[in-house]
Design a protein around this motif. Structure first.
Motif, short mmCIF file in Angstrom:
data_model
loop_
_atom_site.label_atom_id
_atom_site.label_comp_id
_atom_site.label_asym_id
_atom_site.label_seq_id
_atom_site.Cartn_x
_atom_site.Cartn_y
_atom_site.Cartn_z
N ALA A 1 0.81 -1.22 0.00
CA ALA A 1 0.00 0.00 0.00
C ALA A 1 0.85 1.27 0.00
O ALA A 1 0.33 2.36 -0.26
CB ALA A 1 -0.93 0.01 1.22
N GLY A 2 2.14 1.14 0.30
CA GLY A 2 2.98 2.32 0.37
C GLY A 2 3.01 2.97 1.73
O GLY A 2 3.86 3.83 1.99
N ARG A 3 2.10 2.59 2.59
CA ARG A 3 2.07 3.09 3.96
C ARG A 3 1.17 2.19 4.79
O ARG A 3 0.44 1.36 4.26
CB ARG A 3 1.60 4.53 4.02
N LEU A 4 1.24 2.38 6.12
CA LEU A 4 0.47 1.54 7.04
C LEU A 4 -0.01 2.40 8.18
O LEU A 4 0.75 3.20 8.76
CB LEU A 4 1.34 0.39 7.58
N ALA A 5 -1.30 2.24 8.52
CA ALA A 5 -1.84 2.99 9.66
C ALA A 5 -1.10 2.58 10.93
O ALA A 5 -0.81 1.41 11.13
CB ALA A 5 -3.34 2.72 9.79
N ARG A 6 -0.82 3.56 11.76
CA ARG A 6 -0.04 3.28 12.96
C ARG A 6 -0.69 2.24 13.85
O ARG A 6 -0.01 1.37 14.41
CB ARG A 6 0.19 4.59 13.74
N GLU A 7 -2.06 2.31 13.96
CA GLU A 7 -2.72 1.33 14.83
C GLU A 7 -2.63 -0.09 14.26
O GLU A 7 -2.73 -1.08 14.99
CB GLU A 7 -4.19 1.71 15.06
N LEU B 1 2.56 5.16 8.92
CA LEU B 1 3.95 4.71 8.94
C LEU B 1 4.36 4.37 7.50
O LEU B 1 3.59 3.76 6.76
CB LEU B 1 4.11 3.47 9.83
N LEU B 2 5.57 4.76 7.14
CA LEU B 2 6.09 4.47 5.81
C LEU B 2 7.12 3.33 5.89
O LEU B 2 7.91 3.28 6.83
CB LEU B 2 6.77 5.71 5.22
N PRO B 3 7.13 2.42 4.88
CA PRO B 3 8.08 1.30 4.92
C PRO B 3 9.44 1.71 4.36
O PRO B 3 9.53 2.49 3.42
CB PRO B 3 7.42 0.26 4.02
N THR B 4 10.48 1.19 4.97
CA THR B 4 11.82 1.32 4.42
C THR B 4 11.98 0.27 3.32
O THR B 4 11.54 -0.87 3.48
CB THR B 4 12.87 1.08 5.51
N SER B 5 12.60 0.63 2.21
CA SER B 5 12.69 -0.30 1.08
C SER B 5 13.49 -1.54 1.47
O SER B 5 14.46 -1.46 2.24
CB SER B 5 13.35 0.38 -0.11
N MET C 1 18.34 -4.66 3.35
CA MET C 1 19.32 -5.69 3.05
C MET C 1 20.73 -5.13 3.09
O MET C 1 21.65 -5.75 3.65
CB MET C 1 19.03 -6.28 1.66
N ALA C 2 20.93 -3.95 2.53
CA ALA C 2 22.25 -3.33 2.54
C ALA C 2 22.73 -3.07 3.97
O ALA C 2 23.89 -3.28 4.31
CB ALA C 2 22.23 -2.04 1.74
N ARG C 3 21.80 -2.63 4.81
CA ARG C 3 22.17 -2.35 6.20
C ARG C 3 22.56 -3.62 6.94
O ARG C 3 23.54 -3.65 7.69
CB ARG C 3 20.99 -1.66 6.91
N LEU C 4 21.77 -4.71 6.71
CA LEU C 4 22.08 -5.98 7.37
C LEU C 4 23.41 -6.54 6.91
O LEU C 4 24.23 -7.01 7.72
CB LEU C 4 20.97 -7.00 7.10
N LEU C 5 23.66 -6.49 5.61
CA LEU C 5 24.92 -7.01 5.09
C LEU C 5 26.10 -6.21 5.61
O LEU C 5 27.17 -6.76 5.90
CB LEU C 5 24.90 -7.01 3.56
N ARG C 6 25.92 -4.90 5.73
CA ARG C 6 26.99 -4.06 6.26
C ARG C 6 27.31 -4.45 7.70
O ARG C 6 28.48 -4.56 8.10
CB ARG C 6 26.60 -2.58 6.18
N GLY C 7 26.27 -4.75 8.47
CA GLY C 7 26.49 -5.17 9.85
C GLY C 7 27.22 -6.51 9.93
O GLY C 7 28.10 -6.71 10.78
N ILE C 8 26.84 -7.43 9.01
CA ILE C 8 27.51 -8.74 9.00
C ILE C 8 28.97 -8.58 8.66
O ILE C 8 29.85 -9.18 9.29
CB ILE C 8 26.80 -9.67 7.99
#
Length: 324
Positions: free
Chosen positions: A28-34, A58-62, A67-74
Motif C-alpha cells: 500500500a505504500g504506507r500503514l496505519a499506525r494502529e 507509517l512508511l516502509p523502508t525499502s 538488506m544493505a544495512r544488514l549485510l553491512r552489519g555482517i
C-alpha cells in the motif's frame, strides 16, 4: 489499542505479525499506525518509520535499503572477529615456539569415533606390525563373512613374519568359518586357543599399540599407546592364554561333580557372582535361551526348585569358584 509485546528477533527473521504488517505497508505504500500495534518490532528495527506529513501513518523502508544495512552489519562483525583472531594469535605465538611437537601417532589415548576411523586405525597398526599380533575375540561363533574379510590382513601379516595368537570362547569351535579360516593359514605362525569366557575385544600389535572398544555397539574405540596400559593388557592376554585350551585339544567335558558339565560349572560360578542370564550368555558367547537351558539342567542335577535354592546348592558344593 492492544498491549505491545516484546519481539526478540532481528530483521533477518521477522515474526509472523511483523511479516504481515511489513508486506501490507510495502503493497500500500504506507500503514496505519494502529495496524502496527502487534508488530512494534518493525519500528524498532527501522523497517517502518513515521510519515512526517501525517504522523498517524507509517512508511516502509525499502527492502533493498534494509538488506544493505544488514549485510553491512555482517561484514563489520566478520571484520571484528578477524581482528580478534589476530590478537589471540599474536598473544600465543611466542608460546607456540616453546612447545615441542609430539611425534605423529604417539598420543597416549586416542578416541576413534565411527567404524571407518576404527578400521583405518586397525589397518595402520597392522601395516606397522612387525613381530606379534595378539587378539581376543568374544561373542561366540565368528560369522564367515567377517573371517573372510579378515583373511587378507592375516595373510599379509604372517607373510611378513608376524606371529599371531588369538583367543576365542569355546563356542567359536563350532563355527565352520573358523576351521576354513585357519586351514588357509595352516603351517604359518598362527595359534588359536579357547576359553569359557574372555574379555571384550582386544587387538594388540607389537606390544606398542592396543585397540579396545569404547561403546557396547562397537561404534567407537580407544587406541592406546601408553606403555603402562599396553603392557597391562599384554599381561592380561598372557594370563588368559595360559588358562586357555589349544584348538587342537578337546574342551573339558565334565567336572568332578557327577552330572555337571564343564560349561554348567562355569555358569554356576557366574550365577554365584550375581550375574543375570543375559550377561552370562554374552560372556560365554551363547544365546540367552541356551544359557537358560543350561541353568535349568543345572537346577535339575542339583535338585533345586528355585533360583535361591540353586544359589545355596552351588555354594554348598563349591561350584561358586571358576574351574581351571
Amino acid at each position: 489499542m492492544s498491549e505491545q509485546v516484546a519481539h526478540p528477533h532481528g530483521a533477518d527473521r521477522l515474526c509472523a505479525a511483523g511479516e504481515r504488517a511489513y508486506a501490507d505497508a510495502l503493497r500500500a505504500g504506507r500503514l496505519a499506525r494502529e495496524a502496527a500495534d502487534d508488530a512494534t518490532c518493525l519500528i524498532d528495527l527501522g523497517l517502518l518509520h513515521p510519515d512526517p506529513g501525517a504522523l498517524e501513518w507509517l512508511l516502509p523502508t525499502s527492502p533493498q535499503a534494509v538488506m544493505a544495512r544488514l549485510l553491512r552489519g555482517i561484514h563489520e562483525d566478520i571484520a571484528a572477529s578477524q581482528a580478534r583472531t589476530g590478537v589471540v594469535a599474536a598473544a600465543f605465538e611466542r608460546f607456540a615456539a616453546l612447545d615441542a611437537p609430539a611425534p605423529a601417532g604417539t598420543e597416549a589415548i586416542r578416541v576413534l569415533d565411527g567404524i571407518p576411523r576404527i578400521n583405518a586405525a586397525i589397518d595402520e597398526a597392522i601395516a606397522d606390525c612387525t613381530t606379534e599380533a595378539l587378539t581376543i575375540q568374544p561373542r561366540g561363533i565368528r560369522p564367515e563373512h567377517v573371517l573372510s574379510q579378515a583373511l587378507p590382513r592375516a595373510l599379509d601379516m604372517v607373510g611378513r613374519g608376524v606371529r599371531m595368537r588369538t583367543l576365542y570362547t569355546h563356542v567359536a569351535r563350532y563355527g565352520t568359518g573358523l576351521a576354513d579360516y585357519l586351514h588357509q593359514l595352516e603351517g604359518r605362525a598362527v595359534e588359536v586357543r579357547t576359553l569359557d569366557e574372555v574379555t571384550d575385544r582386544l587387538l594388540l600389535f607389537d606390544r606398542t599399540v592396543a585397540i579396545i572398544p569404547a561403546a557396547a555397539d562397537d561404534s567407537s574405540a580407544l587406541e592406546l599407546r601408553h606403555p603402562a596400559l599396553v603392557e597391562y593388557l599384554a599381561t592380561v592376554f598372557e594370563r588368559l592364554w595360559r588358562l586357555a585350551v589349544p584348538l587342537t585339544e578337546a574342551v573339558p567335558a565334565a567336572t568332578d561333580i557327577e552330572g555337571v558339565t564343564h560349561r554348567e560349572r562355569v555358569i554356576a560360578a557366574l550365577l554365584a557372582e550375581g550375574h543375570q542370564d543375559a550377561v552370562i550368555a554374552q560372556r560365554l558367547g551363547i544365546s540367552v535361551r541356551t544359557c537358560r537351558h543350561h541353568i535349568g539342567r543345572l537346577a535339575d542335577v542339583l535338585g533345586s526348585s528355585s533360583r535361591t535354592q540353586l544359589g545355596v546348592r552351588i555354594a554348598q558344593l563349591g561350584l561358586d569358584a571358576h574351574p581351571r
